[in-house]
Write a protein that holds these residues in place. Structure first.
Motif, PDB file in Angstrom:
ATOM      1  N   THR A  98      97.315 -31.406  61.735  1.00 43.57           N
ATOM      2  CA  THR A  98      98.553 -31.727  62.446  1.00 43.57           C
ATOM      3  C   THR A  98      98.824 -33.230  62.415  1.00 43.57           C
ATOM      4  O   THR A  98      99.946 -33.663  62.114  1.00 43.57           O
ATOM      5  CB  THR A  98      98.474 -31.238  63.902  1.00 43.57           C
ATOM      6  N   LEU A 240     104.382 -27.666  66.183  1.00 42.18           N
ATOM      7  CA  LEU A 240     104.002 -26.270  66.404  1.00 42.18           C
ATOM      8  C   LEU A 240     103.680 -25.574  65.089  1.00 42.18           C
ATOM      9  O   LEU A 240     102.699 -24.814  64.995  1.00 42.18           O
ATOM     10  CB  LEU A 240     105.133 -25.537  67.131  1.00 42.18           C
ATOM     11  N   ALA A 243     100.298 -26.942  63.730  1.00 37.36           N
ATOM     12  CA  ALA A 243      99.162 -26.472  64.518  1.00 37.36           C
ATOM     13  C   ALA A 243      98.885 -24.990  64.291  1.00 37.36           C
ATOM     14  O   ALA A 243      97.762 -24.527  64.549  1.00 37.36           O
ATOM     15  CB  ALA A 243      99.410 -26.727  65.998  1.00 37.36           C
ATOM     16  N   ASN A 244      99.871 -24.247  63.799  1.00 39.84           N
ATOM     17  CA  ASN A 244      99.675 -22.828  63.501  1.00 39.84           C
ATOM     18  C   ASN A 244      99.460 -22.580  62.017  1.00 39.84           C
ATOM     19  O   ASN A 244      99.642 -21.450  61.546  1.00 39.84           O
ATOM     20  CB  ASN A 244     100.881 -22.027  63.980  1.00 39.84           C
ATOM     21  N   THR A 289      97.608 -21.982  72.816  1.00 40.52           N
ATOM     22  CA  THR A 289      98.985 -22.016  73.306  1.00 40.52           C
ATOM     23  C   THR A 289      99.149 -23.041  74.410  1.00 40.52           C
ATOM     24  O   THR A 289     100.140 -23.788  74.446  1.00 40.52           O
ATOM     25  CB  THR A 289      99.390 -20.626  73.813  1.00 40.52           C
ATOM     26  N   LEU A 292      99.217 -26.523  72.863  1.00 38.99           N
ATOM     27  CA  LEU A 292     100.493 -26.802  72.201  1.00 38.99           C
ATOM     28  C   LEU A 292     101.619 -26.995  73.222  1.00 38.99           C
ATOM     29  O   LEU A 292     102.512 -27.825  73.012  1.00 38.99           O
ATOM     30  CB  LEU A 292     100.845 -25.660  71.250  1.00 38.99           C
ATOM     31  N   SER A 296     103.853 -30.336  73.522  1.00 37.35           N
ATOM     32  CA  SER A 296     105.317 -30.242  73.473  1.00 37.35           C
ATOM     33  C   SER A 296     105.952 -30.918  74.683  1.00 37.35           C
ATOM     34  O   SER A 296     106.960 -31.629  74.548  1.00 37.35           O
ATOM     35  CB  SER A 296     105.745 -28.779  73.395  1.00 37.35           C
TER      36      SER A 296
END
Length: 309
Positions: A98, A240, A243-244, A289, A292, A296
């Motif tokens: 990331t 996002l 990171a995924n 989650t 993240l 955010s």
């Protein structure tokens, strides 16, 4: 006359204005109903079900699913747990990717959009060329670049006349994953930037030129403030998405060398789908989650702080 007196009173008819108001109040909810049904069925219900799974020793191959409370979450912070070291190693890999990819995926598409926003012959063609890789699936991208970056038979080493372990050693594996991701997704962010640039009034640029401002002054005082909402969307969406990250690492490096490029999503999939420990996998998913969500919120607050200043 007597029958008329004994007859029930006639119902009072509703006025047309009241009917219109009642229908008007219900109209927004009717438009929202399809989205609410889809959101509840495919997002909210699975999220609640996943939270319930994370509180159980869940193995879908076995009939019994005992309740364990927060044990699956405690195991992620217990250094003696068998999943502790590997989970945080995968989180570290996610963080490396990331941090390495987001700056390029935010700045490079911006520069590309600034160029493609100018008038020059073939502009539409180049817009299509840069966006074209994004329409390909991650499996296609992964297989393509795994062949091109192969240390022994790959075309990249053949063209460079070098022997670089692009996908088998560090830091080359990270460089390869970041470069492939930037090449693959650069067109999407560039298109978003282009849409934002076209909403900025040309009169603002003319005012800066009249005042004797340079190109840098135009970019700093007109372009960046005009792109602030777009930039916020791109930064959060890119964080996002990075990171995924799953497919690039799964197809190109298979987590190599060792498990250094195995991201959190890869490890969660391994625990849940291969080792059938769905409870632990769900707990890992909710921890990711939460991380993240925190990132955010921090990013959103930073943008608001800069706007207020």
């Amino acid at each position: 006359m007597a029958q008329d007196l004994l007859a029930p009173p006639a119902p009072v008819q509703e006025k047309p204005q009241e009917q219109v108001r009642r229908v008007g109040r219900a109209t927004p909810y009717l438009f929202l109903a399809p989205y609410i049904v889809l959101f509840g069925s495919f997002v909210l219900a699975p999220a609640v079900y996943g939270l319930w799974i994370s509180l159980h020793d869940w193995d879908y191959l076995l009939p019994g699913k005992p309740f364990t409370g927060l044990d699956n979450y405690r195991a992620l912070f217990d250094s003696t747990s068998p999943v502790f070291a590997e989970f945080w190693q995968s989180m570290r890999a996610t963080g490396i990717f990331t941090v390495g990819s987001v700056p390029f995926l935010v700045t490079v598409p911006l520069g590309l959009a600034l160029i493609l926003n100018r008038s020059f012959p073939g502009r539409t063609f180049f817009r299509a060329v840069y966006f074209a890789p994004y329409v390909l699936g991650v499996a296609v991208i992964g297989v393509l670049w795994s062949f091109l970056l192969d240390p022994n038979l790959g075309a990249v080493n053949a063209l460079l006349g070098a022997d670089i372990p692009w996908i088998t050693a560090l830091p080359w594996a990270w460089i390869s994953l970041v470069a492939v991701t930037v090449w693959w997704t650069i067109g999407f962010n560039a298109v978003i930037y282009l849409a934002g640039l076209q909403d900025i009034s040309r009169e603002l640029y003319e005012a800066v030129r009249i005042d004797g401002g340079s190109r840098w002054a135009e970019f700093r005082h007109v372009t960046l403030p005009g792109l602030r909402p777009v930039l916020l969307f791109i930064v959060i969406n890119t964080i996002l998405a990075s990171a995924n990250m799953f497919g690039q690492s799964y197809v190109i490096t298979q987590g190599a060398p060792g498990n250094d490029t195995r991201t959190a999503i890869m490890y969660i999939a391994q625990i849940g789908l291969r080792e059938y420990k769905m409870g632990q996998a769900a707990a890992m998913s909710y921890l990711l989650t939460l991380a993240l969500l925190l990132v955010s919120v921090i990013t959103f607050r930073l943008f608001l702080t800069r706007e207020d200043s």
